[in-house]
Design a protein around this motif. Structure first.
Motif, PDB file in Angstrom:
ATOM      1  N   GLN A 224     -18.710  12.863  -4.018  1.00  0.00           N
ATOM      2  CA  GLN A 224     -19.330  12.278  -2.829  1.00  0.00           C
ATOM      3  C   GLN A 224     -19.644  10.804  -3.038  1.00  0.00           C
ATOM      4  N   GLU A 225     -20.143  10.471  -4.223  1.00  0.00           N
ATOM      5  CA  GLU A 225     -20.448   9.075  -4.535  1.00  0.00           C
ATOM      6  C   GLU A 225     -19.196   8.206  -4.462  1.00  0.00           C
ATOM      7  N   LEU A 226     -18.115   8.674  -5.066  1.00  0.00           N
ATOM      8  CA  LEU A 226     -16.878   7.889  -5.083  1.00  0.00           C
ATOM      9  C   LEU A 226     -16.312   7.710  -3.682  1.00  0.00           C
ATOM     10  N   ALA A 227     -16.378   8.753  -2.875  1.00  0.00           N
ATOM     11  CA  ALA A 227     -15.872   8.656  -1.503  1.00  0.00           C
ATOM     12  C   ALA A 227     -16.729   7.706  -0.680  1.00  0.00           C
ATOM     13  N   ASP A 228     -18.033   7.829  -0.797  1.00  0.00           N
ATOM     14  CA  ASP A 228     -18.935   6.976  -0.008  1.00  0.00           C
ATOM     15  C   ASP A 228     -18.821   5.510  -0.414  1.00  0.00           C
TER      16      ASP A 228
ATOM     17  N   ASP B  64       0.855  -1.176   0.000  1.00  0.00           N
ATOM     18  CA  ASP B  64       0.000   0.000   0.000  1.00  0.00           C
ATOM     19  C   ASP B  64       0.897   1.233   0.000  1.00  0.00           C
ATOM     20  N   PHE B  65       0.560   2.221  -0.782  1.00  0.00           N
ATOM     21  CA  PHE B  65       1.351   3.440  -0.832  1.00  0.00           C
ATOM     22  C   PHE B  65       0.424   4.628  -1.042  1.00  0.00           C
ATOM     23  N   PRO B  66       0.819   5.797  -0.558  1.00  0.00           N
ATOM     24  CA  PRO B  66      -0.009   6.981  -0.759  1.00  0.00           C
ATOM     25  C   PRO B  66      -0.123   7.323  -2.238  1.00  0.00           C
ATOM     26  N   LEU B  67      -1.330   7.643  -2.646  1.00  0.00           N
ATOM     27  CA  LEU B  67      -1.581   8.018  -4.037  1.00  0.00           C
ATOM     28  C   LEU B  67      -2.538   9.198  -4.053  1.00  0.00           C
ATOM     29  N   ALA B  68      -2.114  10.300  -4.608  1.00  0.00           N
ATOM     30  CA  ALA B  68      -2.948  11.489  -4.755  1.00  0.00           C
ATOM     31  C   ALA B  68      -3.435  11.586  -6.190  1.00  0.00           C
ATOM     32  N   ILE B  69      -4.703  11.943  -6.346  1.00  0.00           N
ATOM     33  CA  ILE B  69      -5.294  12.167  -7.663  1.00  0.00           C
ATOM     34  C   ILE B  69      -5.842  13.589  -7.690  1.00  0.00           C
ATOM     35  N   LEU B  70      -5.348  14.402  -8.619  1.00  0.00           N
ATOM     36  CA  LEU B  70      -5.897  15.744  -8.805  1.00  0.00           C
ATOM     37  C   LEU B  70      -7.056  15.645  -9.785  1.00  0.00           C
ATOM     38  N   ALA B  71      -8.222  16.119  -9.364  1.00  0.00           N
ATOM     39  CA  ALA B  71      -9.416  15.935 -10.196  1.00  0.00           C
ATOM     40  C   ALA B  71     -10.332  17.144 -10.141  1.00  0.00           C
TER      41      ALA B  71
ATOM     42  N   LEU C 141     -17.024  12.996 -20.749  1.00  0.00           N
ATOM     43  CA  LEU C 141     -15.766  12.281 -20.956  1.00  0.00           C
ATOM     44  C   LEU C 141     -14.864  12.433 -19.741  1.00  0.00           C
ATOM     45  N   HIS C 142     -14.810  13.635 -19.183  1.00  0.00           N
ATOM     46  CA  HIS C 142     -13.992  13.854 -17.993  1.00  0.00           C
ATOM     47  C   HIS C 142     -14.436  12.948 -16.843  1.00  0.00           C
ATOM     48  N   GLU C 143     -15.737  12.810 -16.659  1.00  0.00           N
ATOM     49  CA  GLU C 143     -16.224  11.933 -15.588  1.00  0.00           C
ATOM     50  C   GLU C 143     -15.827  10.484 -15.844  1.00  0.00           C
TER      51      GLU C 143
ATOM     52  N   ALA D 255     -11.398  19.926  -7.265  1.00  0.00           N
ATOM     53  CA  ALA D 255     -11.392  21.301  -7.753  1.00  0.00           C
ATOM     54  C   ALA D 255     -12.725  21.608  -8.429  1.00  0.00           C
ATOM     55  N   LEU D 256     -13.008  22.875  -8.600  1.00  0.00           N
ATOM     56  CA  LEU D 256     -14.207  23.452  -9.207  1.00  0.00           C
ATOM     57  C   LEU D 256     -15.405  23.387  -8.271  1.00  0.00           C
ATOM     58  N   ASP D 257     -15.801  22.179  -7.881  1.00  0.00           N
ATOM     59  CA  ASP D 257     -16.948  22.009  -6.970  1.00  0.00           C
ATOM     60  C   ASP D 257     -16.598  20.879  -6.013  1.00  0.00           C
ATOM     61  N   HIS D 258     -16.115  21.243  -4.825  1.00  0.00           N
ATOM     62  CA  HIS D 258     -15.608  20.236  -3.890  1.00  0.00           C
ATOM     63  C   HIS D 258     -16.702  19.293  -3.388  1.00  0.00           C
ATOM     64  N   CYS D 259     -17.946  19.706  -3.462  1.00  0.00           N
ATOM     65  CA  CYS D 259     -19.062  18.882  -2.983  1.00  0.00           C
ATOM     66  C   CYS D 259     -19.857  18.269  -4.138  1.00  0.00           C
ATOM     67  N   HIS D 260     -19.254  18.182  -5.291  1.00  0.00           N
ATOM     68  CA  HIS D 260     -19.959  17.631  -6.452  1.00  0.00           C
ATOM     69  C   HIS D 260     -20.445  16.211  -6.145  1.00  0.00           C
TER      70      HIS D 260
END
Length: 212
Positions: A70-74, A4-11, A35-37, A61-66
């Motif tokens: 939220q779906e992906l986190a949950d 396991d390793f830390p992985l950051a995704i800028l989105a 397409l971006h989604e 970015a753009l809308d932090h509560c999009h």
């Protein structure tokens, strides 16, 4: 999964008119956002196959509560954090600096990155100070560092074909060792869409050529 390793995704949030703006002439605002989604979901699927969900941070970015965020986190249990203000270099540095140990950072525009390539890059970071995946357009699709130093990202001409070259020069000045396991390509311009449709037809499906 070797470790396991830390992985950051800028989105960015898939907001029509604000996401994948350079593709709007070909796809329309809604089509570019769709397409971006799809690229975002694909990237996260790859990430989850490479490391544990608790080790993945989606920097929004753009809308932090999009709703998509939220779906992906949950559903997956990943971490959400808002990208800070500032240029791309500052945001990359912040995401890498927030890691509890050396890790990797990617965006969502590079579908050729695979779980095995992520694992390989993380292993390469054990032998080098910096690991990067140069992109064919002069940028890069992945970066990982063992030492967080903001000088690596200062005064880079972001969004140009000189990004990788300038970053290499910074690495040399810092006296660091660089590993570049592979060159990749990403989806930024209308001319990239044909390549995407051939290599990843499921991602390119119904890009729809909608008008804005």
């Amino acid at each position: 999964m070797p470790a396991d390793f830390p992985l950051a995704i800028l989105a960015k949030a898939p907001v029509p008119g604000l996401a994948k703006t350079r593709l709007i002439p070909a796809l329309g605002a809604k089509g570019a956002a769709m397409l971006h989604e799809r690229l975002l979901r694909h990237t996260l699927k790859v990430a989850l196959a490479a490391t544990d969900a608790k080790s993945i941070t989606l920097w929004t970015a753009l809308d932090h509560c999009h709703p998509v965020f939220q779906e992906l986190a949950d559903h997956h249990g990943i971490i959400l954090r808002p990208q800070p203000e500032g240029d791309l270099g500052g945001r990359i540095h912040r995401a890498l600096h927030a890691m509890s140990q050396p890790g990797l950072l990617i965006g969502t525009d590079c579908p050729v990155i695979t779980p095995s390539l992520l694992a390989h890059c993380y292993l390469a970071l054990g032998r080098a100070d910096v690991v990067m995946l140069p992109a064919e357009d002069g940028g890069y699709g992945l970066i990982g560092v063992r030492h967080c130093d903001p000088r690596l990202f200062d005064a880079i001409t972001w969004g140009t074909d000189a990004v990788m070259e300038e970053t290499r020069k910074r690495i040399t000045i810092l006296g660091w060792q660089l590993s570049c396991p592979q060159t990749v390509w990403d989806i930024d311009r209308p001319e990239d869409l044909q390549r995407l449709s051939v290599a990843y037809p499921a991602l390119a499906r119904e890009a729809d050529h909608q008008s804005a």
